[in-house]
Scaffold this active site. Structure first.
Site, PDB file in Angstrom:
ATOM      1  N   GLY A 106     -32.691  12.917   7.874  1.00 39.72           N
ATOM      2  CA  GLY A 106     -33.042  14.178   7.221  1.00 39.72           C
ATOM      3  C   GLY A 106     -34.076  14.985   7.968  1.00 39.72           C
ATOM      4  N   GLU A 150       0.807  -1.230   0.000  1.00 44.55           N
ATOM      5  CA  GLU A 150       0.000   0.000   0.000  1.00 44.55           C
ATOM      6  C   GLU A 150       0.839   1.279   0.000  1.00 44.55           C
ATOM      7  OE1 GLU A 150      -1.330  -2.728   1.352  1.00 44.55           O
ATOM      8  OE2 GLU A 150      -3.428  -2.737   0.744  1.00 44.55           O
ATOM      9  N   GLN A 199     -17.244   5.481   3.388  1.00 44.77           N
ATOM     10  CA  GLN A 199     -17.575   6.773   3.978  1.00 44.77           C
ATOM     11  C   GLN A 199     -17.246   6.884   5.462  1.00 44.77           C
ATOM     12  OE1 GLN A 199     -21.562   6.864   1.623  1.00 44.77           O
ATOM     13  NE2 GLN A 199     -21.465   8.756   2.753  1.00 44.77           N
ATOM     14  N   ARG A 224       2.994  -8.519   4.681  1.00 46.74           N
ATOM     15  CA  ARG A 224       2.022  -8.058   3.685  1.00 46.74           C
ATOM     16  C   ARG A 224       2.794  -7.369   2.575  1.00 46.74           C
ATOM     17  NH1 ARG A 224      -3.554  -7.036   3.206  1.00 46.74           N
ATOM     18  NH2 ARG A 224      -4.058  -5.217   1.948  1.00 46.74           N
ATOM     19  N   ARG A 253     -13.116  -4.479   6.080  1.00 47.99           N
ATOM     20  CA  ARG A 253     -14.370  -3.729   6.187  1.00 47.99           C
ATOM     21  C   ARG A 253     -15.587  -4.619   6.483  1.00 47.99           C
ATOM     22  NH1 ARG A 253     -14.137  -0.521   0.675  1.00 47.99           N
ATOM     23  NH2 ARG A 253     -13.513  -2.600   0.018  1.00 47.99           N
ATOM     24  N   CYS A 262     -18.684   1.621   0.565  1.00 47.49           N
ATOM     25  CA  CYS A 262     -18.842   3.068   0.402  1.00 47.49           C
ATOM     26  C   CYS A 262     -17.631   3.836   0.900  1.00 47.49           C
ATOM     27  CB  CYS A 262     -20.081   3.535   1.155  1.00 47.49           C
ATOM     28  SG  CYS A 262     -19.931   3.344   2.954  1.00 47.49           S
ATOM     29  N   CYS A 286     -19.074   2.583  10.659  1.00 45.09           N
ATOM     30  CA  CYS A 286     -19.586   1.928   9.458  1.00 45.09           C
ATOM     31  C   CYS A 286     -20.961   2.492   9.114  1.00 45.09           C
ATOM     32  CB  CYS A 286     -19.676   0.422   9.695  1.00 45.09           C
ATOM     33  SG  CYS A 286     -20.435  -0.438   8.307  1.00 45.09           S
ATOM     34  N   HIS A 341      -1.846   4.665  -2.042  1.00 49.26           N
ATOM     35  CA  HIS A 341      -2.845   5.721  -1.847  1.00 49.26           C
ATOM     36  C   HIS A 341      -2.794   6.753  -2.971  1.00 49.26           C
ATOM     37  CE1 HIS A 341      -3.914   3.834   1.775  1.00 49.26           C
ATOM     38  NE2 HIS A 341      -2.864   4.221   2.466  1.00 49.26           N
ATOM     39  N   TYR A 343       3.495   2.130   1.796  1.00 52.88           N
ATOM     40  CA  TYR A 343       4.150   2.585   3.018  1.00 52.88           C
ATOM     41  C   TYR A 343       5.655   2.309   2.935  1.00 52.88           C
ATOM     42  CZ  TYR A 343      -0.562   3.388   4.762  1.00 52.88           C
ATOM     43  OH  TYR A 343      -1.848   3.858   4.897  1.00 52.88           O
ATOM     44  N   TRP A 386     -13.024  10.506  -6.744  1.00 51.27           N
ATOM     45  CA  TRP A 386     -12.215  10.538  -7.975  1.00 51.27           C
ATOM     46  C   TRP A 386     -12.581   9.399  -8.931  1.00 51.27           C
ATOM     47  CZ3 TRP A 386      -8.742   6.550  -9.172  1.00 51.27           C
ATOM     48  CH2 TRP A 386      -8.450   5.653  -8.138  1.00 51.27           C
TER      49      TRP A 386
HETATM   50 FE1  SF4 Z   1     -18.140  -1.030   4.312  1.00 53.90          FE
HETATM   51 FE2  SF4 Z   1     -19.159   0.189   6.390  1.00 53.90          FE
HETATM   52 FE3  SF4 Z   1     -16.827   0.980   5.416  1.00 53.90          FE
HETATM   53 FE4  SF4 Z   1     -19.059   1.470   4.050  1.00 53.90          FE
HETATM   54  S1  SF4 Z   1     -18.505   2.300   6.038  1.00 53.90           S
HETATM   55  S2  SF4 Z   1     -17.122   0.611   3.265  1.00 53.90           S
HETATM   56  S3  SF4 Z   1     -20.251  -0.344   4.530  1.00 53.90           S
HETATM   57  S4  SF4 Z   1     -17.273  -0.984   6.337  1.00 53.90           S
END
Ligand code: SF4
Length: 676
Positions: free
Chosen positions: A653, A168, A349, A218, A321, A347, A363, A256, A170, A582
């Protein structure tokens, strides 16, 4: 069937009951001043639910190696105490934990070290926005020793293994890439000297921990950057690492700074498994085929892991994840309940995007992740203000915030009734599920609905609660108002013309839109719609007037559409996480979506949108105009509920549109449930 996933396997002296490893992910729980309580709770929940071997996020081997202020550093007694707590918690549930030995090199961000980032050569990084200082030969020797002493410390802290982070982009990976290693001394200049650092680190780590302690490495199976580690260097690197004492090779891909997506939703699950397959082949050809190889990246179902393992070309699959999204992914899948898994939707996010900053990782689909101590589960909390069981709740709105609130209330032992005005649950999340790469969003809705049904909650679809219903709610222990948002209607001449639609109407039947579509707005919803229109697939059978092959009742490509995004602000896709924006923007550009920013909307006419920008006033022709210029909360029931004395919490919302996204919505849903 998960016959291969569920086969026991070994890494060095460790025996694992199955072939899925919980991969490393930096959590920003590592340095929280709570003596490791949150970190321990996070790992404990996963260990309890069947993660056999957990690899920690990167733990820096020196302050200079820390990726940022939220990184733990070996040698810091407070950080080590937190790590010990995590070890005890994992061992308490009979699982194993490996510490990832980490040095960020030129990716280091300030926070744990006052000095500049350190790297093989002073090559600027777009990721850290800094130019590192070149390591001297003595400093390289010292860094090798840091890895060794870090490994020794890990063993003393009770860890069951270590993993050297060598991918990755590093530090260790920076040594193998000509892009970042421009040295011409013993540590660079040709392939053999560029791999000297990873090999020296592995040897030193092995010597420090002794022969029986498992050491994973890794390595990068593809750097995916111009000037990255040459493909022909990878086989000899893998073989050299095996010779240096590694017990297993985990294979990562991408830096990255890479322009190639590796972990985004647009990447097909398991797409990068081939990198691990290549490493295994190289080891076999060198007579070292017994060394376990671990594939990773973008697996979110155990069935995908099964497919890769069934080929016999890799030995384990690492997932990170998916364990955030559902700690029980292994247990549920192993017991034949794969459909009960809360899938990671890729996602990024609440996890990847946060891991680059200082905010706690969590998550989107499981907002308890990282907050396990704040939000305990279990029926004990479901008593409610009446003191009787079960407490009774209503959730108004079955968008993602309402579903999460209902799920949490039901998990707390409450009896929950959910009222949704439309015919289907999911709200805006259901719209997003149509966008390319987001099909798994629909799985989240299915999962939450399924959990509600399993817990006895009742879902009333097509039932809009109105003020006249409030007396019937007044005996409840609480109501969560999660009635969502409606698109804002701009005050603009022509906005009421028949070819002008709100974004929710456009998503309801996107394929009915004409060949030229202008979207007013450039936020996440506008981008999703544009993405769908230009690269999505029309699921309807072709009309009977179409040529015979087109009439097959199977998805066909969307008709070519001319889509224009018109934004008053300067940036399209504002609010989409940096690790994903992106990729999506690249796909929009490649599909020819026009993006006009800094515009003033003058009016909508039957022929399109009249706008003004630095080029003057002009018409953007459009057959349909879609309004995605903001939202307004739907919270009309809040006043009457409060006036009736109903204990009430607002989520998503309905609580306001400032900073609204699905992560905020689900987090508020969970919080609302626990507040009642
Ligand atoms: Fe997956 Fe949750 Fe991360 Fe979204 S926030 S990528 S659902 S682990």
């Amino acid at each position: 069937m998960l016959a291969n996933v569920l086969r026991p396997g070994a890494i060095g002296t460790l025996t694992l009951p199955h072939r899925v490893i919980m991969g490393a992910m930096h959590l920003n729980l590592e340095v929280t001043g709570d003596r490791g309580a949150a970190l321990a709770a996070f790992y404990a929940e996963r260990a309890r639910a069947g993660a056999a071997l957990i690899v920690t996020g990167g733990i820096a081997v020196s302050p200079a190696g820390a990726g940022g202020p939220g990184y733990a550093v070996l040698g810091d007694s407070t950080d080590e105490a937190a790590l010990s707590a995590a070890v005890r918690a994992v061992h308490g549930h009979g699982a194993l934990i490996a510490l990832q030995l980490f040095h960020a090199g030129r990716y280091a961000l300030p926070g744990r070290s006052d000095g500049p980032p350190l790297a093989p050569s002073p090559v600027h990084s777009r990721f850290s926005r800094s130019t590192p200082r070149e390591l001297t030969g003595d400093e390289i020797d010292a860094t090798v020793r840091d890895f060794a002493s870090g490994a020794r410390t890990a063993r003393e802290l009770g860890f069951d293994a270590v993993e050297v982070m060598g991918s990755e982009g590093y530090l260790v990976n920076q040594f193998t890439a000509p892009l970042t290693n421009r040295r011409d001394d013993g540590w660079g200049g040709d392939s053999e000297r560029r791999r000297r650092f990873p090999v020296a680190v592995t040897r030193a780590v092995r010597a420090a921990v002794g022969p029986g302690f498992p050491v994973l490495f890794r390595m990068s199976g593809a750097d995916l950057v111009e000037g990255g580690t040459p493909a022909e260097d990878l086989d000899p690197l893998a073989v050299a690492l095996a010779g240096a004492g590694a017990d297993a090779l985990a294979v990562g891909v991408g830096w990255h700074e890479s322009p190639v997506p590796t972990v985004q939703a647009q990447v097909a699950p398991g797409a990068w498994a081939g990198a691990a397959v290549n490493v295994k082949r190289a080891l076999r050809e060198a007579g070292r085929g017994a060394l376990p190889v671990i594939a990773s990246h973008r697996f979110n179902r155990l069935a995908q892991a099964e497919k890769v393992l069934a080929g016999g070309e890799v030995d384990f699959v690492a997932m990170a994840r998916p364990f955030l999204a559902d700690p029980e992914i292994v247990a549920k899948s192993a017991s034949g309940r794969a459909e009960a898994v809360n899938l990671c939707v890729a996602c990024n996010q609440a996890c990847v995007d946060r891991s680059f900053g200082t905010q706690r990782v969590s998550c989107l689909v499981n907002p308890r992740a990282g907050h396990e101590r704040e939000f305990p589960t279990g029926p004990a909390a479901g008593t409610g203000r009446t003191g009787k069981r079960p407490a009774r709740y209503a959730v108004l709105g079955a968008g993602i915030a309402g579903l999460e609130a209902a799920r949490a209330l039901a998990a707390l032992g409450g009896h929950v009734e959910v009222y949704e005005a439309t015919a289907e649950p999911g709200g805006q999340f259901r719209m997003a599920a149509q966008a390319p790469g987001k099909a798994d969003f629909a799985a989240t809705i299915r999962h939450h609905v399924r959990e509600l049904r399993e817990r006895g909650a009742v879902l009333h679809l097509g039932h809009r609660v109105v003020p006249a219903d409030i007396p019937a709610l007044s005996g409840l222990d609480g109501v969560v108002l999660a009635t969502g948002v409606l698109p804002a209607r701009p005050v603009l001449r022509g906005a009421a013309l028949p070819h002008v639609l709100g974004y929710h109407e456009a998503f309801a039947d996107p394929w009915a839109l004409g060949p030229r579509v202008a979207v007013l707005g450039g936020g996440g919803i506008a981008v999703d719609l544009a993405h769908l229109l230009v690269t999505g697939r029309d699921p309807r059978p072709a009309p009977v007037s179409a040529p015979a092959p087109e009439r097959q009742a199977r998805p066909r490509r969307a008709a070519a559409r001319e889509v224009t995004l018109l934004r008053r602000g300067r940036r399209i896709g504002e609010g989409i996480g940096p690790s994903t924006r992106w990729v999506v923007m690249g796909e929009l550009r490649a599909a020819g979506v026009r993006m006009l920013t800094g515009v003033t909307y003058r009016e909508i006419t039957p022929g399109g949108v009249v706008l003004a920008d630095s080029g003057g006033e002009r018409l953007v022709p459009a057959d349909h105009v879609v309004l995605a210029v903001g939202q307004r909360p739907v919270a009309d029931l809040l006043g009457p509920l409060r006036a009736a004395g109903v204990p009430c919490a607002v989520a998503g919302g309905a609580a306001g549109t400032q900073g609204l996204d699905a992560v905020r919505a689900t987090a508020e849903g969970l919080r609302a449930a626990h507040r009642l």
